[in-house]
Scaffold this active site. Structure first.
Site, PDB file in Angstrom:
ATOM      1  N   GLU A  37      -1.109 -16.033 -10.632  1.00  0.00           N
ATOM      2  CA  GLU A  37      -0.125 -15.196 -11.327  1.00  0.00           C
ATOM      3  C   GLU A  37       1.321 -15.623 -11.033  1.00  0.00           C
ATOM      4  O   GLU A  37       2.197 -15.403 -11.854  1.00  0.00           O
ATOM      5  CB  GLU A  37      -0.335 -13.727 -10.964  1.00  0.00           C
ATOM      6  CG  GLU A  37      -1.625 -13.187 -11.512  1.00  0.00           C
ATOM      7  CD  GLU A  37      -1.784 -11.687 -11.338  1.00  0.00           C
ATOM      8  OE1 GLU A  37      -0.805 -11.001 -10.978  1.00  0.00           O
ATOM      9  OE2 GLU A  37      -2.907 -11.188 -11.575  1.00  0.00           O
ATOM     10  N   CYS A  44      -6.401  -4.780  -8.028  1.00  0.00           N
ATOM     11  CA  CYS A  44      -6.205  -4.429  -6.619  1.00  0.00           C
ATOM     12  C   CYS A  44      -5.746  -5.632  -5.793  1.00  0.00           C
ATOM     13  O   CYS A  44      -5.206  -5.457  -4.704  1.00  0.00           O
ATOM     14  CB  CYS A  44      -7.458  -3.782  -6.036  1.00  0.00           C
ATOM     15  SG  CYS A  44      -8.931  -4.792  -6.137  1.00  0.00           S
ATOM     16  N   HIS A  45      -5.914  -6.839  -6.334  1.00  0.00           N
ATOM     17  CA  HIS A  45      -5.436  -8.028  -5.619  1.00  0.00           C
ATOM     18  C   HIS A  45      -3.908  -8.057  -5.533  1.00  0.00           C
ATOM     19  O   HIS A  45      -3.355  -8.788  -4.713  1.00  0.00           O
ATOM     20  CB  HIS A  45      -5.958  -9.307  -6.297  1.00  0.00           C
ATOM     21  CG  HIS A  45      -5.490  -9.496  -7.695  1.00  0.00           C
ATOM     22  ND1 HIS A  45      -6.123  -8.892  -8.774  1.00  0.00           N
ATOM     23  CD2 HIS A  45      -4.444 -10.206  -8.211  1.00  0.00           C
ATOM     24  CE1 HIS A  45      -5.488  -9.238  -9.880  1.00  0.00           C
ATOM     25  NE2 HIS A  45      -4.479 -10.025  -9.578  1.00  0.00           N
ATOM     26  N   TYR A  80       0.841  -1.195   0.000  1.00  0.00           N
ATOM     27  CA  TYR A  80       0.000   0.000   0.000  1.00  0.00           C
ATOM     28  C   TYR A  80       0.880   1.251   0.000  1.00  0.00           C
ATOM     29  O   TYR A  80       0.573   2.227  -0.677  1.00  0.00           O
ATOM     30  CB  TYR A  80      -0.936   0.004   1.219  1.00  0.00           C
ATOM     31  CG  TYR A  80      -1.991  -1.064   1.124  1.00  0.00           C
ATOM     32  CD1 TYR A  80      -3.196  -0.826   0.459  1.00  0.00           C
ATOM     33  CD2 TYR A  80      -1.798  -2.319   1.679  1.00  0.00           C
ATOM     34  CE1 TYR A  80      -4.163  -1.813   0.354  1.00  0.00           C
ATOM     35  CE2 TYR A  80      -2.766  -3.312   1.583  1.00  0.00           C
ATOM     36  CZ  TYR A  80      -3.939  -3.044   0.922  1.00  0.00           C
ATOM     37  OH  TYR A  80      -4.901  -4.023   0.811  1.00  0.00           O
ATOM     38  N   ASN A  87     -12.808  -0.398  -5.606  1.00  0.00           N
ATOM     39  CA  ASN A  87     -12.532  -0.726  -7.003  1.00  0.00           C
ATOM     40  C   ASN A  87     -13.712  -1.511  -7.588  1.00  0.00           C
ATOM     41  O   ASN A  87     -13.977  -2.634  -7.161  1.00  0.00           O
ATOM     42  CB  ASN A  87     -11.244  -1.551  -7.094  1.00  0.00           C
ATOM     43  CG  ASN A  87     -10.975  -2.088  -8.484  1.00  0.00           C
ATOM     44  OD1 ASN A  87     -11.570  -1.658  -9.461  1.00  0.00           O
ATOM     45  ND2 ASN A  87     -10.067  -3.049  -8.559  1.00  0.00           N
TER      46      ASN A  87
END
Length: 154
Positions: free
Chosen positions: A151, A124-125, A93, A116
């Site tokens: 990912e 945002c993940h 963050y 979001n």
């Protein structure tokens, strides 16, 4: 009027909403939606659904969709910064706060992430705690963990 269509995915039922020109929302589907929506799989929604399913199957790392998320100027600035986080990487963050030019805005970054409206496509993940912990995700931490794992398999 907005169009809405639902897809069953590996992470649950997803609603995709468009305004006829752009995607305005991708979210975990709720049980009820108001009569302000037309249940219709437009070409735009179909394209977004295909890209989303390809992503969840590990075949896509980027999205090519016209987006129009509803938010404040600050939220949109944060969401744009999130789109700069490469696939398979994360940022804290604090790092996102620095990217938007406000080093002390970590908490505000978290609030913008929470608002979001276009999950996954606006990633945002990929934002985590400064100690590497998975904190805060409107879709639930279990889904955030699945997306980060997906990912990192590449």
């Amino acid at each position: 009027m907005k169009n809405i269509f639902f897809y069953d995915t590996k992470i649950g039922k997803i609603a995709i909403i468009d305004n006829g020109k752009e995607i305005t929302n991708i979210e975990i589907a709720e049980d009820k939606y108001s009569d302000d929506f037309i249940l219709l799989e437009t070409e735009l929604i179909k394209n977004a659904g295909k890209q989303l399913l390809d992503y969840l199957d590990g075949f896509r790392t980027t999205f090519d969709l016209p987006l129009n998320p509803n938010g404040t100027v600050f939220q949109k600035k944060v969401w744009n910064a999130l789109c700069d986080i490469p696939y398979g990487e994360t940022r804290s963050y604090k790092q996102v706060a620095e990217a938007v030019g406000n080093n002390k805005a970590s908490r505000a970054i978290g609030m913008a992430n929470n608002k979001n409206p276009i999950m996954i496509v606006i990633p945002c993940h990929r934002v985590i705690g400064s100690n590497g912990s998975l904190v805060g995700y409107a879709g639930g931490l279990d889904i955030k963990e699945k997306l980060i794992f997906l990912e990192n398999k590449k």
